[in-house]
Design an enzyme around this catalytic site. Structure first.
Site, mmCIF file in Angstrom:
data_model
loop_
_atom_site.group_PDB
_atom_site.id
_atom_site.type_symbol
_atom_site.label_atom_id
_atom_site.label_comp_id
_atom_site.label_asym_id
_atom_site.label_seq_id
_atom_site.Cartn_x
_atom_site.Cartn_y
_atom_site.Cartn_z
ATOM 1 N N GLU A 1 0.837 -1.197 0.000
ATOM 2 C CA GLU A 1 0.000 0.000 0.000
ATOM 3 C C GLU A 1 0.867 1.240 0.000
ATOM 4 O O GLU A 1 1.950 1.231 0.594
ATOM 5 C CB GLU A 1 -0.838 0.059 1.284
ATOM 6 C CG GLU A 1 -1.818 -1.060 1.444
ATOM 7 C CD GLU A 1 -2.609 -0.900 2.744
ATOM 8 O OE1 GLU A 1 -3.671 -0.309 2.695
ATOM 9 O OE2 GLU A 1 -2.117 -1.356 3.777
ATOM 10 N N HIS B 1 -5.139 -12.679 5.552
ATOM 11 C CA HIS B 1 -5.579 -12.532 4.163
ATOM 12 C C HIS B 1 -4.700 -13.277 3.154
ATOM 13 O O HIS B 1 -5.185 -14.009 2.300
ATOM 14 C CB HIS B 1 -5.584 -11.059 3.765
ATOM 15 C CG HIS B 1 -6.438 -10.192 4.636
ATOM 16 N ND1 HIS B 1 -7.711 -10.528 4.989
ATOM 17 C CD2 HIS B 1 -6.192 -8.982 5.206
ATOM 18 C CE1 HIS B 1 -8.234 -9.560 5.739
ATOM 19 N NE2 HIS B 1 -7.322 -8.625 5.891
#
Ligand code: NDP
Length: 457
Positions: free
Chosen positions: A203, A227
């Site tokens: 990110e 995840h």
């Protein structure tokens, strides 16, 4: 699957998750007429008027363009109950307000979740009550097992939804079609043909005020332990007989049981780093260590990379590199599959046969296959050419998709109890090595692509 009328109770309704992801997800579900609760109750310790809560719900629904009768009825009847979910009396009060089968959604800090589950044991839960648990599920394999045992005392396993919203993104679910519904990929989906798999979630955003949670988690727990291991499992699983919850969740569990830190060596197979102060797009980003609410002595990483091995017949020898970080130069969220070089390339072809690559974009919903072919200018020179496909926009947000599973009473895309524990066990050797400082904590300037010493790979 049954879908009896439900009351969705959001525990922690004043929090970030509720406003930013959960209510918009519910809105997307209602906008698509794909299900929803009959009644919505928000609760939290903080004071909030019913009107304020209705406005929050209404804004989220408006944003999601949920304007039908069902959405309007939910907004109009939405209630906010000021209550502490760790208090038995308050839980009783909340449950008494439920007109239908309750779905208790734990939008709470993970440390509070177990206390609430203990309090729930002292309450008569209505028949059919559903519990939706946010990640991280526990803080290690022992606490995850303890939480599982506590949940077993409350409701049957099929009424527990352990949320991993990555499993609700259509890009991730598209992996199933990509692998199993065409003739091309499945035959090469193995160690014979694949050199390496990278699953990356980088990110450009920095901490964004989430120190209270993030500083005790770090990139490894926040992203890789949950995840990205789920994405690995969907990528590497054997073909399920069907997509029902038993078949799909069994093959996911099976492949995760074969997954370990590569070489059994957490020091050689992991790297960690945290960002330092820099100016990014003209904005000053402080060092992670100086961010408000951060305890620098905890050595929390903001970039983590771990190489795993899937020790089974299909994947023996293929490195699975999982990486995630914050404050990086690029918002790169993809799976990169690098294929092995071809055998017996005909002599007389010039140029370099670069390895074929399949890039599955986890954000833009697209797939690109970079293939080496004959070049445009010189037919005997090799070039790499991308074949690209952009898939349709998702109709539901990831939270809309997981909520649909909850309202349909279908736990297919929720994480099974054993898998929640297994994912902790997989990363525990790395967590231990990092805790003991056996792996250096590198640094990278915010807005860069990571530590300079990592760049040579
Ligand atoms: P917050 O830290 O914003 O907390 C949510 C709410 O929990 C708070 O508003 C607070 O409400 C209540 N709360 C806090 N401390 C206590 C306490 N000691 N006892 C009782 N209630 C308390 O969390 P988030 O909303 O960010 O996240 C909620 C869950 O969702 C977490 O498990 C998180 O890991 C998960 N998650 C969050 C994501 C995000 O982007 N935010 C993304 C994916 C998962 P009040 O003070 O009114 O009681």
């Amino acid at each position: 699957m049954t879908s009896e009328p439900t009351t969705l109770v959001v525990l922690g309704a004043s929090g970030d998750l509720t406003e930013r992801l959960l209510l918009p997800g519910l809105g997307s579900l209602l906008a698509e007429s794909a299900g929803g609760p009959r009644q919505l109750i928000g609760t939290g310790r903080s004071e909030r008027s019913a009107d304020e809560w209705r406005q929050t719900v209404s804004d989220a629904f408006e944003e999601a363009e949920a304007r039908g009768e069902d959405a309007t009825a939910i907004v109009d009847s939405a209630q906010y109950i000021q209550a502490d979910p760790t208090e038995v009396d308050d839980l009783v009060r909340i449950l008494e307000a439920c007109e239908h089968t309750p779905i208790l959604y734990f939008a709470l800090p993970p440390t509070i979740t177990i206390t609430v589950c203990e309090a729930l044991e002292k309450v008569d839960l209505p028949e059919g009550t559903v519990l939706a648990m946010e990640k991280p599920f526990g803080s290690d394999s022992e606490s995850a097992a303890a939480l599982n045992r506590q949940l077993q005392k409350l409701v049957p396993e099929e009424r527990v939804h352990r949320i991993d919203h990555f499993l609700g993104t259509s890009t991730v679910l598209n992996l199933i079609g990509l692998r199993f519904a065409n003739r091309l990929f499945e035959p090469v989906w193995n160690a014979e043909n694949i050199e390496r798999v990278e699953i990356v979630y980088d990110e450009d955003l920095a901490l964004e005020g989430r120190a209270a949670y993030y500083d005790s988690a770090g990139a490894l727990v926040d992203m890789i332990q949950s995840h990205l291991l789920q994405v690995l499992a969907l990528f590497a699983m054997e073909a399920p007989a069907s997509l029902d919850e038993q078949d799909l969740r069994s093959v996911l569990a099976q492949v995760l049981r074969a997954t370990e830190v590569a070489g059994g060596d957490p020091v050689a197979s992991s790297r960690r780093a945290r960002y330092t102060a820099a100016s990014v797009d003209g904005e000053d980003v402080p060092s992670y260590a100086d961010e408000e609410g951060v305890d620098a002595s905890q050595n929390t990483e903001t970039l983590a990379e771990v190489t795993f091995a899937v020790n089974n017949r299909r994947w023996e020898g293929v490195p699975f590199v999982l990486r995630s970080g914050k404050a990086l130069s690029e918002n790169r969220k993809n799976i990169v599959v690098t294929f092995k070089p071809v055998r017996g390339l005909p002599r007389g072809l010039s140029g370099h046969a670069r390895p074929d690559r399949l890039v599955i974009d986890l954000k833009q919903n697209g797939v690109s296959l970079d293939l080496t072919m004959n070049g445009g200018d010189d037919p005997f020179a090799l070039e790499q050419v991308p074949l690209q496909a952009t898939l349709r926009e998702e109709r539901l947000t990831a939270y809309g998709e997981v909520l649909r599973g909850i309202f349909d009473n279908d736990p297919t895309i929720s994480v099974r109890a054993d898998v929640a524990e297994r994912c902790w066990r997989i990363v525990e050797p790395v967590l231990a090595a990092w805790r003991d400082d056996r792996v250096a904590l590198d640094e990278y300037p915010a807005g860069s692509s990571g530590p300079a010493s990592w760049q040579e790979d």
